[in-house]
Design a protein around this motif. Structure first.
Motif, PDB file in Angstrom:
ATOM      1  N   ALA A   1       4.857  -0.102  -2.993  1.00  0.00           N
ATOM      2  CA  ALA A   1       5.182  -0.979  -4.112  1.00  0.00           C
ATOM      3  C   ALA A   1       4.718  -2.403  -3.838  1.00  0.00           C
ATOM      4  O   ALA A   1       4.207  -3.081  -4.732  1.00  0.00           O
ATOM      5  CB  ALA A   1       6.679  -0.951  -4.395  1.00  0.00           C
ATOM      6  N   ALA A   2       4.847  -2.856  -2.586  1.00  0.00           N
ATOM      7  CA  ALA A   2       4.411  -4.208  -2.235  1.00  0.00           C
ATOM      8  C   ALA A   2       2.895  -4.330  -2.353  1.00  0.00           C
ATOM      9  O   ALA A   2       2.381  -5.359  -2.804  1.00  0.00           O
ATOM     10  CB  ALA A   2       4.857  -4.556  -0.825  1.00  0.00           C
ATOM     11  N   GLU A   3       2.179  -3.289  -1.960  1.00  0.00           N
ATOM     12  CA  GLU A   3       0.722  -3.303  -2.083  1.00  0.00           C
ATOM     13  C   GLU A   3       0.308  -3.347  -3.560  1.00  0.00           C
ATOM     14  O   GLU A   3      -0.644  -4.025  -3.925  1.00  0.00           O
ATOM     15  CB  GLU A   3       0.117  -2.078  -1.398  1.00  0.00           C
ATOM     16  CG  GLU A   3       0.404  -1.994   0.088  1.00  0.00           C
ATOM     17  CD  GLU A   3      -0.201  -3.128   0.883  1.00  0.00           C
ATOM     18  OE1 GLU A   3      -1.272  -3.632   0.490  1.00  0.00           O
ATOM     19  OE2 GLU A   3       0.393  -3.515   1.900  1.00  0.00           O
ATOM     20  N   TYR A   4       1.020  -2.645  -4.413  1.00  0.00           N
ATOM     21  CA  TYR A   4       0.741  -2.644  -5.850  1.00  0.00           C
ATOM     22  C   TYR A   4       0.944  -4.040  -6.425  1.00  0.00           C
ATOM     23  O   TYR A   4       0.117  -4.526  -7.201  1.00  0.00           O
ATOM     24  CB  TYR A   4       1.669  -1.645  -6.539  1.00  0.00           C
ATOM     25  CG  TYR A   4       1.509  -1.587  -8.036  1.00  0.00           C
ATOM     26  CD1 TYR A   4       0.473  -0.858  -8.611  1.00  0.00           C
ATOM     27  CD2 TYR A   4       2.391  -2.254  -8.873  1.00  0.00           C
ATOM     28  CE1 TYR A   4       0.327  -0.809  -9.986  1.00  0.00           C
ATOM     29  CE2 TYR A   4       2.256  -2.210 -10.246  1.00  0.00           C
ATOM     30  CZ  TYR A   4       1.221  -1.482 -10.799  1.00  0.00           C
ATOM     31  OH  TYR A   4       1.076  -1.444 -12.158  1.00  0.00           O
TER      32      TYR A   4
ATOM     33  N   GLN B   1      -1.883  -6.340  -5.293  1.00  0.00           N
ATOM     34  CA  GLN B   1      -3.136  -6.095  -6.018  1.00  0.00           C
ATOM     35  C   GLN B   1      -3.151  -6.792  -7.365  1.00  0.00           C
ATOM     36  O   GLN B   1      -4.208  -7.118  -7.891  1.00  0.00           O
ATOM     37  CB  GLN B   1      -3.345  -4.600  -6.233  1.00  0.00           C
ATOM     38  CG  GLN B   1      -3.762  -3.862  -5.002  1.00  0.00           C
ATOM     39  CD  GLN B   1      -3.924  -2.379  -5.271  1.00  0.00           C
ATOM     40  OE1 GLN B   1      -3.506  -1.869  -6.310  1.00  0.00           O
ATOM     41  NE2 GLN B   1      -4.507  -1.683  -4.327  1.00  0.00           N
ATOM     42  N   ARG B   2      -1.972  -7.039  -7.926  1.00  0.00           N
ATOM     43  CA  ARG B   2      -1.879  -7.700  -9.232  1.00  0.00           C
ATOM     44  C   ARG B   2      -1.876  -9.220  -9.110  1.00  0.00           C
ATOM     45  O   ARG B   2      -1.732  -9.924 -10.091  1.00  0.00           O
ATOM     46  CB  ARG B   2      -0.615  -7.252  -9.981  1.00  0.00           C
ATOM     47  CG  ARG B   2      -0.538  -5.758 -10.259  1.00  0.00           C
ATOM     48  CD  ARG B   2      -1.736  -5.302 -11.083  1.00  0.00           C
ATOM     49  NE  ARG B   2      -1.628  -3.931 -11.515  1.00  0.00           N
ATOM     50  CZ  ARG B   2      -2.211  -2.897 -10.931  1.00  0.00           C
ATOM     51  NH1 ARG B   2      -2.906  -3.062  -9.845  1.00  0.00           N
ATOM     52  NH2 ARG B   2      -2.095  -1.678 -11.415  1.00  0.00           N
ATOM     53  N   GLY B   3      -1.980  -9.753  -7.852  1.00  0.00           N
ATOM     54  CA  GLY B   3      -2.134 -11.187  -7.683  1.00  0.00           C
ATOM     55  C   GLY B   3      -0.950 -11.915  -7.078  1.00  0.00           C
ATOM     56  O   GLY B   3      -1.075 -13.074  -6.711  1.00  0.00           O
ATOM     57  N   CYS B   4       0.199 -11.291  -6.970  1.00  0.00           N
ATOM     58  CA  CYS B   4       1.366 -11.957  -6.395  1.00  0.00           C
ATOM     59  C   CYS B   4       1.382 -11.682  -4.887  1.00  0.00           C
ATOM     60  O   CYS B   4       1.615 -10.564  -4.447  1.00  0.00           O
ATOM     61  CB  CYS B   4       2.657 -11.451  -7.026  1.00  0.00           C
ATOM     62  SG  CYS B   4       4.127 -12.248  -6.336  1.00  0.00           S
TER      63      CYS B   4
ATOM     64  N   HIS C   1       0.865  -5.684   5.216  1.00  0.00           N
ATOM     65  CA  HIS C   1       0.538  -7.079   5.468  1.00  0.00           C
ATOM     66  C   HIS C   1       1.711  -8.046   5.319  1.00  0.00           C
ATOM     67  O   HIS C   1       1.772  -9.033   6.028  1.00  0.00           O
ATOM     68  CB  HIS C   1      -0.601  -7.517   4.539  1.00  0.00           C
ATOM     69  CG  HIS C   1      -1.872  -6.812   4.829  1.00  0.00           C
ATOM     70  ND1 HIS C   1      -2.217  -5.629   4.214  1.00  0.00           N
ATOM     71  CD2 HIS C   1      -2.875  -7.086   5.687  1.00  0.00           C
ATOM     72  CE1 HIS C   1      -3.377  -5.220   4.677  1.00  0.00           C
ATOM     73  NE2 HIS C   1      -3.808  -6.086   5.563  1.00  0.00           N
ATOM     74  N   PRO C   2       2.651  -7.834   4.392  1.00  0.00           N
ATOM     75  CA  PRO C   2       3.737  -8.814   4.219  1.00  0.00           C
ATOM     76  C   PRO C   2       4.649  -8.873   5.442  1.00  0.00           C
ATOM     77  O   PRO C   2       4.789  -7.888   6.175  1.00  0.00           O
ATOM     78  CB  PRO C   2       4.525  -8.288   3.013  1.00  0.00           C
ATOM     79  CG  PRO C   2       3.624  -7.352   2.320  1.00  0.00           C
ATOM     80  CD  PRO C   2       2.723  -6.796   3.365  1.00  0.00           C
ATOM     81  N   PRO C   3       5.297 -10.030   5.662  1.00  0.00           N
ATOM     82  CA  PRO C   3       6.259 -10.131   6.760  1.00  0.00           C
ATOM     83  C   PRO C   3       7.481  -9.248   6.491  1.00  0.00           C
ATOM     84  O   PRO C   3       7.813  -8.954   5.344  1.00  0.00           O
ATOM     85  CB  PRO C   3       6.637 -11.613   6.777  1.00  0.00           C
ATOM     86  CG  PRO C   3       6.265 -12.130   5.441  1.00  0.00           C
ATOM     87  CD  PRO C   3       5.154 -11.273   4.924  1.00  0.00           C
ATOM     88  N   VAL C   4       8.160  -8.849   7.562  1.00  0.00           N
ATOM     89  CA  VAL C   4       9.334  -7.984   7.461  1.00  0.00           C
ATOM     90  C   VAL C   4      10.522  -8.712   8.050  1.00  0.00           C
ATOM     91  O   VAL C   4      10.452  -9.258   9.153  1.00  0.00           O
ATOM     92  CB  VAL C   4       9.116  -6.650   8.220  1.00  0.00           C
ATOM     93  CG1 VAL C   4      10.330  -5.758   8.094  1.00  0.00           C
ATOM     94  CG2 VAL C   4       7.878  -5.940   7.703  1.00  0.00           C
TER      95      VAL C   4
ATOM     96  N   VAL D   1      14.540 -14.071  -7.032  1.00  0.00           N
ATOM     97  CA  VAL D   1      14.509 -12.727  -6.493  1.00  0.00           C
ATOM     98  C   VAL D   1      13.464 -11.925  -7.239  1.00  0.00           C
ATOM     99  O   VAL D   1      13.419 -11.926  -8.464  1.00  0.00           O
ATOM    100  CB  VAL D   1      15.893 -12.043  -6.632  1.00  0.00           C
ATOM    101  CG1 VAL D   1      15.843 -10.626  -6.107  1.00  0.00           C
ATOM    102  CG2 VAL D   1      16.951 -12.844  -5.912  1.00  0.00           C
ATOM    103  N   LEU D   2      12.598 -11.223  -6.497  1.00  0.00           N
ATOM    104  CA  LEU D   2      11.590 -10.370  -7.123  1.00  0.00           C
ATOM    105  C   LEU D   2      12.193  -9.053  -7.514  1.00  0.00           C
ATOM    106  O   LEU D   2      12.957  -8.463  -6.889  1.00  0.00           O
ATOM    107  CB  LEU D   2      10.428 -10.105  -6.169  1.00  0.00           C
ATOM    108  CG  LEU D   2       9.471 -11.253  -6.000  1.00  0.00           C
ATOM    109  CD1 LEU D   2       8.417 -10.885  -4.966  1.00  0.00           C
ATOM    110  CD2 LEU D   2       8.782 -11.596  -7.294  1.00  0.00           C
TER     111      LEU D   2
END
Length: 73
Positions: free
Chosen positions: A2-5, A8-11, A45-48, A72-73
């Motif tokens: 979901a984070a990769e999706y 890909q949309r720019g966020c 890629h995002p931090p955890v 909050v996202l």
């Protein structure tokens, strides 16, 4: 994925949070799976970050997020 999706949309402002896994033991309903953090860091890629507040089994009162959900996202 979901984070990769979302990325890909720019966020690109994404942080993943490990909160724990549901366990069968009733005294510790949620178990913090610390071993998952390096695996996710390697695959994504995002931090955890880790949220240890859920691993207490719900015994202590937890702080609640603002009702508005601001930031909050």
């Amino acid at each position: 994925m979901a984070a990769e999706y979302i990325a890909q949309r720019g966020c690109l402002d994404i942080v993943l949070c490990e909160r724990g896994i549901r366990a069968f033991e009733t005294s510790t309903r949620t178990t913090l799976d610390v071993s998952a953090v390096p695996v996710v860091q390697h695959l994504s890629h995002p931090p955890v970050m880790i949220d240890p507040s859920r691993s207490d089994g719900g015994r202590r009162r937890r702080a609640r997020a603002p009702a508005s959900g601001a930031g909050v996202l």
